[in-house]
Scaffold this motif. Structure first.
Motif: not given
Lengths: 115, 106
Positions: A35, A37, A41-43, A45, A91, A106, A108, B41-43, B88, B94, B96-98
């Motif tokens: 992904y 980012q 903003q969101g992720l 794909f 990510l 995920f 980092n 960092k990571a979700p 999120l 695939l 994701f929302g913002k």
């Protein structure tokens, strides 16, 4: 066990150079995702690998982006001829089995800055 | 086109308040809806929902899915400053929302 590992954690590159970002998924996870980012903003794909199947590349924004996954484990995302708009956090995630059936874990991320 | 819409985009509350975060979706091939918390960092994974009407709980957090109306909510009760993060919502792996940026003030 170890989580998803990404390297480098930060990368600064000049516009026009190529970069490679690495992802080492959790052992035994068959699915791997990339992904992007951007700030606030969101992720977004980019690409999805599932086992030995052909990857879903539908999210790659241009032909400057490519990714491979060797031996069903480590993955490399390559960006050729980088542009400033490529600056973002990249990510990687892995999941135990196919998309939608198990949660994503995920890394980092790699913060890419193109100057 | 598949999409996931989260609301509100940002929210500021005080410690002890209860918040509800919303996620609506339109996808052609639904398997699951997932909630993540992203701090720096990571979700990190919170919940995975596949069936309507079954609430999932983890401490002060809970979530439920409505597959008829195509939405999910994430509730956080008795909020703490450590709950400050971006939450999120994702459908499958695939889309994701913002995200909803939650800020909890002491």
């Amino acid at each position: 066990g170890a989580g998803v590992s990404q390297s480098p954690s930060n990368k600064v590159t000049e516009k026009g150079k190529d970069v490679e970002l690495r992802c080492d998924p959790i052992s035994g996870h068959t699915a791997l995702y990339w992904y992007r980012q951007s700030l606030g903003q969101g992720l977004e794909f980019l690409i999805y690998f599932q086992g030995n199947s052909a990857p879903d590349k539908s999210g790659l924004p241009s032909d400057r982006f490519s990714a491979e996954r060797t031996g069903g484990s480590v993955s490399t995302l390559t960006i050729q001829r980088t542009q400033q708009e490529d600056s973002a956090v990249y990510l990687c995630a892995s999941s135990l089995n196919r998309m939608g059936n198990s949660p994503l874990h995920f890394g980092n991320g790699t913060r890419l800055t193109v100057t | 086109e598949d999409k996931v819409v989260q609301s509100p985009l940002s929210l500021v509350v005080h410690e002890g308040d209860t918040v509800t975060l919303n996620c609506s979706y339109e996808v052609t091939n639904f398997r699951s809806l997932l909630w993540y918390k992203q701090e720096k960092k990571a979700p990190t994974f919170l919940f995975m929902l596949t069936s309507s009407g079954i609430e999932k709980k983890s401490g002060r957090l809970s979530s439920i899915l409505d597959k008829k109306e195509l939405f999910s909510i994430l509730n956080i009760t008795a909020t703490q400053t450590g709950d400050s993060a971006v939450y999120l919502c994702a459908v499958g792996g695939l889309i994701f929302g913002k995200g909803t940026k939650l800020s909890v003030k002491p």
